[in-house]
Design an enzyme around this catalytic site. Structure first.
Site, PDB file in Angstrom:
ATOM      1  N   CYS A   2     117.027 -21.653  72.715  1.00  0.00           N
ATOM      2  CA  CYS A   2     116.150 -20.864  73.867  1.00  0.00           C
ATOM      3  C   CYS A   2     114.764 -21.058  73.724  1.00  0.00           C
ATOM      4  O   CYS A   2     114.283 -21.598  72.595  1.00  0.00           O
ATOM      5  CB  CYS A   2     116.599 -19.522  73.901  1.00  0.00           C
ATOM      6  N   ARG A  27     113.622 -27.305  76.709  1.00  0.00           N
ATOM      7  CA  ARG A  27     114.404 -26.604  75.558  1.00  0.00           C
ATOM      8  C   ARG A  27     115.788 -26.257  76.205  1.00  0.00           C
ATOM      9  O   ARG A  27     116.943 -25.780  75.810  1.00  0.00           O
ATOM     10  CB  ARG A  27     113.818 -25.521  75.139  1.00  0.00           C
ATOM     11  N   TRP A  74     119.401 -20.611  76.624  1.00  0.00           N
ATOM     12  CA  TRP A  74     120.468 -21.591  76.744  1.00  0.00           C
ATOM     13  C   TRP A  74     121.499 -21.176  75.895  1.00  0.00           C
ATOM     14  O   TRP A  74     121.477 -21.133  74.360  1.00  0.00           O
ATOM     15  CB  TRP A  74     119.824 -23.047  76.049  1.00  0.00           C
ATOM     16  N   ASN A  98     115.594 -16.144  69.891  1.00  0.00           N
ATOM     17  CA  ASN A  98     116.128 -17.548  69.834  1.00  0.00           C
ATOM     18  C   ASN A  98     116.825 -17.943  68.467  1.00  0.00           C
ATOM     19  O   ASN A  98     116.219 -17.617  67.459  1.00  0.00           O
ATOM     20  CB  ASN A  98     114.959 -18.557  70.045  1.00  0.00           C
ATOM     21  N   GLY A  99     117.965 -18.351  68.619  1.00  0.00           N
ATOM     22  CA  GLY A  99     118.733 -18.883  67.300  1.00  0.00           C
ATOM     23  C   GLY A  99     120.018 -18.304  67.363  1.00  0.00           C
ATOM     24  O   GLY A  99     120.656 -17.915  68.359  1.00  0.00           O
ATOM     25  N   GLU A 483     129.415 -47.084  67.503  1.00  0.00           N
ATOM     26  CA  GLU A 483     128.204 -46.245  67.822  1.00  0.00           C
ATOM     27  C   GLU A 483     126.951 -46.916  67.540  1.00  0.00           C
ATOM     28  O   GLU A 483     125.988 -46.870  68.526  1.00  0.00           O
ATOM     29  CB  GLU A 483     128.311 -44.982  67.080  1.00  0.00           C
ATOM     30  N   LYS A 487     124.569 -47.845  70.880  1.00  0.00           N
ATOM     31  CA  LYS A 487     123.001 -47.266  71.047  1.00  0.00           C
ATOM     32  C   LYS A 487     122.184 -48.342  71.220  1.00  0.00           C
ATOM     33  O   LYS A 487     121.372 -48.424  72.027  1.00  0.00           O
ATOM     34  CB  LYS A 487     122.781 -46.569  69.537  1.00  0.00           C
ATOM     35  N   GLU A 490     122.595 -49.509  74.633  1.00  0.00           N
ATOM     36  CA  GLU A 490     122.030 -48.530  75.700  1.00  0.00           C
ATOM     37  C   GLU A 490     120.485 -48.708  75.841  1.00  0.00           C
ATOM     38  O   GLU A 490     120.022 -48.513  77.006  1.00  0.00           O
ATOM     39  CB  GLU A 490     122.316 -47.094  75.256  1.00  0.00           C
ATOM     40  N   HIS A 506     138.832 -62.669  62.587  1.00  0.00           N
ATOM     41  CA  HIS A 506     139.559 -62.846  63.915  1.00  0.00           C
ATOM     42  C   HIS A 506     138.983 -63.045  64.892  1.00  0.00           C
ATOM     43  O   HIS A 506     139.558 -62.897  66.292  1.00  0.00           O
ATOM     44  CB  HIS A 506     140.808 -61.805  63.817  1.00  0.00           C
ATOM     45  N   LYS A 609     122.730 -38.907  81.584  1.00  0.00           N
ATOM     46  CA  LYS A 609     123.256 -38.184  80.815  1.00  0.00           C
ATOM     47  C   LYS A 609     124.555 -37.683  80.941  1.00  0.00           C
ATOM     48  O   LYS A 609     125.247 -37.284  79.866  1.00  0.00           O
ATOM     49  CB  LYS A 609     122.025 -36.982  80.539  1.00  0.00           C
TER      50      LYS A 609
HETATM   51  C1  G6P Z   1     127.277 -40.560  79.273  1.00  0.00           C
HETATM   52  C2  G6P Z   1     126.011 -40.504  78.208  1.00  0.00           C
HETATM   53  C3  G6P Z   1     126.527 -40.519  76.800  1.00  0.00           C
HETATM   54  C4  G6P Z   1     127.769 -39.923  76.497  1.00  0.00           C
HETATM   55  C5  G6P Z   1     128.774 -40.004  77.614  1.00  0.00           C
HETATM   56  C6  G6P Z   1     129.818 -39.144  77.241  1.00  0.00           C
HETATM   57  O1  G6P Z   1     127.505 -42.132  79.418  1.00  0.00           O
HETATM   58  O2  G6P Z   1     124.959 -41.370  78.694  1.00  0.00           O
HETATM   59  O3  G6P Z   1     125.435 -40.446  75.784  1.00  0.00           O
HETATM   60  O4  G6P Z   1     128.232 -40.337  75.252  1.00  0.00           O
HETATM   61  O5  G6P Z   1     128.201 -39.876  78.741  1.00  0.00           O
HETATM   62  O6  G6P Z   1     129.492 -37.802  77.831  1.00  0.00           O
HETATM   63  P1  G6P Z   1     130.079 -36.470  77.242  1.00  0.00           P
HETATM   64  O7  G6P Z   1     128.931 -35.517  78.017  1.00  0.00           O
HETATM   65  O8  G6P Z   1     131.256 -36.384  77.755  1.00  0.00           O
HETATM   66  O9  G6P Z   1     129.865 -36.397  75.689  1.00  0.00           O
END
Ligand code: G6P
Length: 614
Positions: A2, A27, A74, A98-99, A483, A487, A490, A506, A609
């Site tokens: 928050c 935030r 938040w 906040n916390g 992953e 990354k 992306e 393979h 996002k």
């Molecule tokens: C989008 C985001 C990713 C995320 C994926 C799943 O592609 O760019 O970063 O991993 O959605 O999103 P979620 O909110 O379900 O983790």
């Protein structure tokens, strides 16, 4: 996560507080509110949703006064609503926080036992009642009452408190949540972060854990929780407001990478019982009987969250001895899947809104399966549709490429595996203690792993021209390789693939030549020898290796001395913790490759996002 702001001065404070809150919008927030001391008493206004809603409420009912506190919430405890929005009042006291108060359940019960009636579901309201109680029992000042109340609190908090009978002061305190005080000319401010202060002053003072103080027009007095006076000089901040929001980092992604140790601490907060080697998470909502009769754990997720689920699959099988599968949301929903009544479906989603994952959850529930959501955004669609929810408490993630949400998902999912293992009797108290102690120490190890930043920047620079890259790992580090590759593509737009190291022969081995950088995850674990052989196979074909290995690994160092191998070290750790560490260099590598190429790191092209479309 928050945002709090506080002001004592001579100006009308409501507009100033709202402006400060606006500067903390990054935030994340779902509601906001102010408490202003008008001289005769405290008035509170709160509104759900955007800050514009708070503005509208203030336009209808302006708050006059020169002393006040404000908050953007938040949600972490209690759904986003006006009742749960801060400030929280008790008697003649109002508090913003906040916390996370770790022992909130226990404190709430104690207060209820003394006749306190709660208006909200928040952990924060406890602080208001404690301070009010101390004042009614004769504490000499607000400072004294807050000081006494702090002795009851466990967890993370930055608080600001106002009291009707102290019209010229605000008391603040900090433990494990950020708090900065701004010193102006005849006015004093406090906030969760610098951007909220920059329009008014650049002379700031950072509170340390275990410190509290009193804001007055004429300045700020700082003490420790036990009352020892502290002298600290102010610092002059010359960041621009945008730099300040990023905490001085060039991008939100880099800031969030560095926030991970703290985020993991927040995920663990209040959920570990080291004595019993068990997990305290009633919100998982699974009885021992349900845990014992589980036939299968069925993970559904998308993107990075699916990689967290794939990692957790190893833990659930090893620790809780339940068969586990992972499916991506978009496949589940169109596959006419079979869910069974003794399935536990675990939906992993940082946003809690991903449409494909949500559709899978609905399908599973329609067939009678029990669903647990592991999500970051409180009260989002997936947790709402599920039977139970375990929140990751990572705070809002702004960079589109997920980093801190991933490591907190891993943390939450390891807690679930331990919880199931203990409930099913497949994990002893000693075994639980070993894993939980390792988790407890993970944030410290993560900080050490992040110290390799400069080395990774240099490695990234070397490979900026790469067109393709391969990431290899075994066991729980196989999803981490996936992953790492995700990354990289992306944010740097370099084509990358993650592979199970044993599968390299393979197919992907055909791609390897001197142009191909290959990231090999080879920490000291039970797969070490095998992964090292895979690395040698890459070198035999002139591939350029970036090895992520355990610090002090002489064998790896000797091998690297022959050339063609850059070694990035992570600290030694229990096997369950390794994925939390091996992913960190991969995030930094992707970041520096993307930044080196000059891409839009925080908002990569074509990505979103939160994906609420099919
Ligand atoms: C989008 C985001 C990713 C995320 C994926 C799943 O592609 O760019 O970063 O991993 O959605 O999103 P979620 O909110 O379900 O983790």
């Amino acid at each position: 996560m928050c945002g709090i702001v506080a002001y004592v001065g001579t100006k009308s404070c409501a507009p100033l507080l709202v402006e400060g809150l606006r500067r903390l919008e990054y935030r994340g927030y779902d509601s906001a509110g102010l408490a202003v001391h008008g001289g005769n008493g405290i008035e509170i206004i709160r509104a759900v949703g955007k800050l514009a809603n708070l503005d509208a409420a203030l336009a209808k009912n302006p708050l006059a006064g020169t002393v006040g506190i404000g908050h953007t919430r938040w949600a972490t405890h209690g759904r986003p609503s006006e009742v749960n929005a801060h400030p929280h009042a008790a008697g003649s006291v109002a508090v913003v926080h906040n916390g996370i108060i770790e022992n909130h359940v226990e404190l709430r019960k104690e207060l209820q036992g003394r006749g306190v009636v709660f208006a909200s579901d928040t952990d924060t309201e406890i602080v208001a009642h404690l301070v009010d109680e101390k004042l009614r029992k004769g504490a000499k000042s607000l400072e004294e009452a807050v000081r006494q109340s702090l002795t009851h609190l466990r967890g993370a908090f930055a608080i600001a408190v106002v009291w009707k009978d102290a019209p010229d002061e605000i008391v603040v305190a900090k433990q494990d949540s950020p708090l900065v005080v701004g010193i102006g000319d005849g006015e004093t401010f406090a906030a969760s972060d610098i951007p909220a202060l920059l329009a008014h002053t650049r002379d700031v003072l950072f509170l340390q854990d275990g410190e509290m103080g009193v804001l007055r027009k004429g300045g700020f007095t700082l003490t420790t929780f036990d009352g020892t006076p502290v002298t600290r000089a102010t610092k002059r901040i010359d960041w621009s407001p945008t730099q300040a929001e990023k905490g001085g980092y060039k991008h939100f992604m880099l800031k969030e990478i560095h926030e991970q140790p703290r985020a993991v601490e927040d995920t663990l907060r209040g959920r570990i019982d080291l004595e019993r080697g068990d997990v305290l998470a009633s919100e998982i909502g699974i009885t021992p009987e349900t845990a014992q009769s589980l036939g299968r754990v069925y993970f559904v997720a998308c993107g990075t969250s699916a990689h967290a689920a794939m990692t957790a699959r190893y833990w659930v099988e090893q620790i809780a001895r339940v068969p586990a599968v992972v499916e991506i949301g978009s496949e589940v929903r169109y596959r006419d899947p079979v869910f069974l009544p003794n399935d536990l479906v675990i939906a992993v989603s940082q946003s809690g809104e991903t449409l494909d994952t949500l559709a899978a959850v609905k399908a599973a529930k329609a067939q009678g399966a029990r669903v647990l959501a592991v999500a970051n955004v409180l009260d989002s669609a997936i947790p709402r549709a599920a039977n139970g929810a375990l929140y990751t408490h990572a705070g809002p993630e702004i960079g589109v490429a997920s980093t801190k949400c991933f490591t907190t998902q891993l943390t939450a999912l390891l807690l679930v595996a331990v919880y199931l293992g203990r409930q099913r009797g497949t994990l002893s108290a000693d075994g639980g203690r070993r894993i939980l102690e390792a988790l407890w120490h993970a944030p410290g190890l993560m900080r050490t792993a992040l110290d390799e930043e400069a080395a990774l920047k240099a490695v990234a620079k070397k490979h900026l021209r790469a067109r393709d890259m391969l990431f290899l790992g075994r066991g729980p580090n196989f999803p981490i390789a996936l992953e790492g590759a995700l990354k990289l593509k992306e944010i740097s737009y370099i084509h990358a693939e993650g592979y199970a190291a044993g599968e390299m022969k393979h197919g992907p081995i055909a791609l390897i030549d001197e142009e191909m950088p290959v990231v090999v995850l080879c920490p000291k674990d039970s797969h070490y020898e095998k992964t090292l052989s895979n690395m040698q196979e890459v070198r035999a074909r002139e591939g350029q290796v970036i090895a992520v290995g355990t610090v002090g690994d002489h064998e790896l160092a000797e091998y690297a001395a022959k050339g063609g191998v850059d070694v990035i070290s992570i600290p030694a750790a229990e096997p369950e913790i390794l994925p939390l560490l091996t992913v960190l260099p991969l995030q930094l590598l992707s970041y520096f490759m993307a930044d080196g190429k000059g891409t839009d790191v925080d908002q990569p092209r074509n990505l979103a996002k939160t994906v609420t479309v099919e």
